[in-house]
Each structure stands twice: as C-alpha cells, then as structure tokens.
Design a protein around this motif. Structure first.
Motif, PDB file in Angstrom:
ATOM      1  N   ILE A   1       1.800 -20.999 -18.239  1.00  0.00           N
ATOM      2  CA  ILE A   1       1.374 -22.399 -18.375  1.00  0.00           C
ATOM      3  C   ILE A   1       2.473 -23.205 -19.055  1.00  0.00           C
ATOM      4  O   ILE A   1       2.812 -24.311 -18.615  1.00  0.00           O
ATOM      5  CB  ILE A   1       0.047 -22.488 -19.158  1.00  0.00           C
ATOM      6  N   LYS A   2       3.057 -22.656 -20.101  1.00  0.00           N
ATOM      7  CA  LYS A   2       4.142 -23.345 -20.798  1.00  0.00           C
ATOM      8  C   LYS A   2       5.322 -23.573 -19.864  1.00  0.00           C
ATOM      9  O   LYS A   2       5.926 -24.655 -19.867  1.00  0.00           O
ATOM     10  CB  LYS A   2       4.565 -22.568 -22.048  1.00  0.00           C
TER      11      LYS A   2
ATOM     12  N   MET B   1      -5.305 -16.652 -16.927  1.00  0.00           N
ATOM     13  CA  MET B   1      -3.865 -16.877 -16.864  1.00  0.00           C
ATOM     14  C   MET B   1      -3.305 -16.849 -18.285  1.00  0.00           C
ATOM     15  O   MET B   1      -3.873 -17.425 -19.197  1.00  0.00           O
ATOM     16  CB  MET B   1      -3.578 -18.213 -16.190  1.00  0.00           C
ATOM     17  N   SER B   2      -2.181 -16.222 -18.431  1.00  0.00           N
ATOM     18  CA  SER B   2      -1.501 -16.152 -19.713  1.00  0.00           C
ATOM     19  C   SER B   2      -0.985 -17.540 -20.107  1.00  0.00           C
ATOM     20  O   SER B   2      -0.726 -18.393 -19.262  1.00  0.00           O
ATOM     21  CB  SER B   2      -0.335 -15.168 -19.604  1.00  0.00           C
ATOM     22  N   ILE B   3      -0.803 -17.745 -21.391  1.00  0.00           N
ATOM     23  CA  ILE B   3      -0.290 -19.015 -21.908  1.00  0.00           C
ATOM     24  C   ILE B   3       1.173 -19.220 -21.513  1.00  0.00           C
ATOM     25  O   ILE B   3       1.596 -20.344 -21.245  1.00  0.00           O
ATOM     26  CB  ILE B   3      -0.451 -19.068 -23.445  1.00  0.00           C
TER      27      ILE B   3
ATOM     28  N   ILE C   1       5.243 -23.797 -16.571  1.00  0.00           N
ATOM     29  CA  ILE C   1       4.861 -24.785 -15.556  1.00  0.00           C
ATOM     30  C   ILE C   1       4.948 -26.201 -16.119  1.00  0.00           C
ATOM     31  O   ILE C   1       5.454 -27.114 -15.452  1.00  0.00           O
ATOM     32  CB  ILE C   1       3.446 -24.484 -15.010  1.00  0.00           C
ATOM     33  N   LEU C   2       4.491 -26.388 -17.341  1.00  0.00           N
ATOM     34  CA  LEU C   2       4.565 -27.714 -17.949  1.00  0.00           C
ATOM     35  C   LEU C   2       6.014 -28.151 -18.161  1.00  0.00           C
ATOM     36  O   LEU C   2       6.362 -29.309 -17.902  1.00  0.00           O
ATOM     37  CB  LEU C   2       3.801 -27.728 -19.272  1.00  0.00           C
TER      38      LEU C   2
ATOM     39  N   SER D   1       7.458 -29.045 -14.867  1.00  0.00           N
ATOM     40  CA  SER D   1       6.904 -30.333 -14.426  1.00  0.00           C
ATOM     41  C   SER D   1       7.636 -31.498 -15.076  1.00  0.00           C
ATOM     42  O   SER D   1       7.951 -32.494 -14.405  1.00  0.00           O
ATOM     43  CB  SER D   1       5.413 -30.404 -14.753  1.00  0.00           C
TER      44      SER D   1
END
Length: 172
Positions: free
Chosen positions: A6-7, A1-3, A9-10, A13
């Motif tokens: 993730i950024k 998964m690419s960074i 999603i965080l 969240s």
C-alpha cells in the motif's frame, strides 16, 4: 493486503501525478506559463493594490520562475520513483531495513510540498496576492496537492515492524 505494498502504491501514485504535471507543463508550456506570468506581474489583482511594488514584469524572470517550478515537479517525480524502487527492493526485508529505504520518498514528498505549499500558497498566494485575482488562482488546487502529499508522507513514515504470522485463532 500488507501495509508495505500500500505504501509503495501511494508513493508511485504521487510520482505519477508529479510526472503528468511535469509533462503537461513542458508539452503545453504556454497554458501554465500564462498563469505564472499573470501571478508574477500581479496584473489581475485588486485595483489600487498597495503591494504592486512586488510585481515582476520581466519576461525572462517569468520563464525562469516557470522552469524552476517545472524542475521542482520533475525532482518530486524522480525522488518518489527512486523511493518507490527502494521500497520495492526492501519489501521482504526487516522493518529496520524497509524503514531505511523511505529516505527518497520523504525527500520527494518534501520537494513536492515546497513546490506546492511554498511556491503556490506562500509565494504565489501571499507574496504575489494570487488570491486577489478573479482568474489566476491556484491556491485550492495547490492545497489539495499539499494535503495529499502530507497524508502520504505521514502514512509512509509510520514505522514498519517485523511481523511474524500468528496462527489463525479458532472460534469456539
């Protein structure tokens, strides 16, 4: 998964957290209003507390302080949502363009940090000596929120660079 996902999603969240805290404080106003009232009035601190001159006993000021907290939580949510949307729109852009889209995320994290660190740890915890109350303590929860926010802020703020997919190396 690419960074980048993730950024995003965080950030989303954190926005969801701030949204739920805001909604809970508005829809169950009395529960956390009691918390604010007791902290500001300092009515459960140590007997003979020499800092009681700091106590706020005006009901209107309790409500004003609580609405200020709620507004900060809502602003945190909105800035993080806007920041996540900016990152989403720039997810396929160059690193420089993606990095420029982080501004609202950083603003949202900063607002959240101010709410939970300055509001709860500095003002509530130290000015109104919330730590002295056996019941109305919020420092542990506020600290967890602050550390989560700071962690996401540091991670998201790491520069995104332009990457070129390198061919898979063969073992041999």
């Amino acid at each position: 998964m690419s960074i980048r996902p993730i950024k995003m999603i965080l950030c989303l969240s954190l926005a969801a957290f701030a949204f739920l805290v805001t909604v809970n404080n508005v829809t169950d106003y009395q529960s956390n209003y009691a918390f604010v009232r007791h902290v500001l009035s300092m009515d459960t601190t140590f007997p003979g507390n020499a800092l009681m001159y700091r106590a706020i006993t005006e009901e209107a000021l309790w409500h004003a302080a609580y609405w200020l907290i709620i507004a900060g939580e809502a602003a945190t949510c909105l800035a993080l949502l806007a920041g996540t949307l900016q990152l989403w729109k720039r997810r396929h852009a160059s690193g420089a363009v993606f990095n420029a889209g982080k501004r609202c995320v950083l603003v949202g994290c900063t607002i959240g940090f101010v709410v939970w660190f300055v509001g709860f740890l500095v003002i509530g915890g130290e000015w109104f000596v919330m730590w002295q109350s056996p019941t109305w303590k919020g420092q542990d929860a506020a600290f967890r929120f602050c550390m989560t926010i700071i962690g996401v802020m540091i991670f998201v703020n790491q520069p995104d660079i332009d990457t070129i997919e390198a061919p898979a190396e063969t073992m041999g």
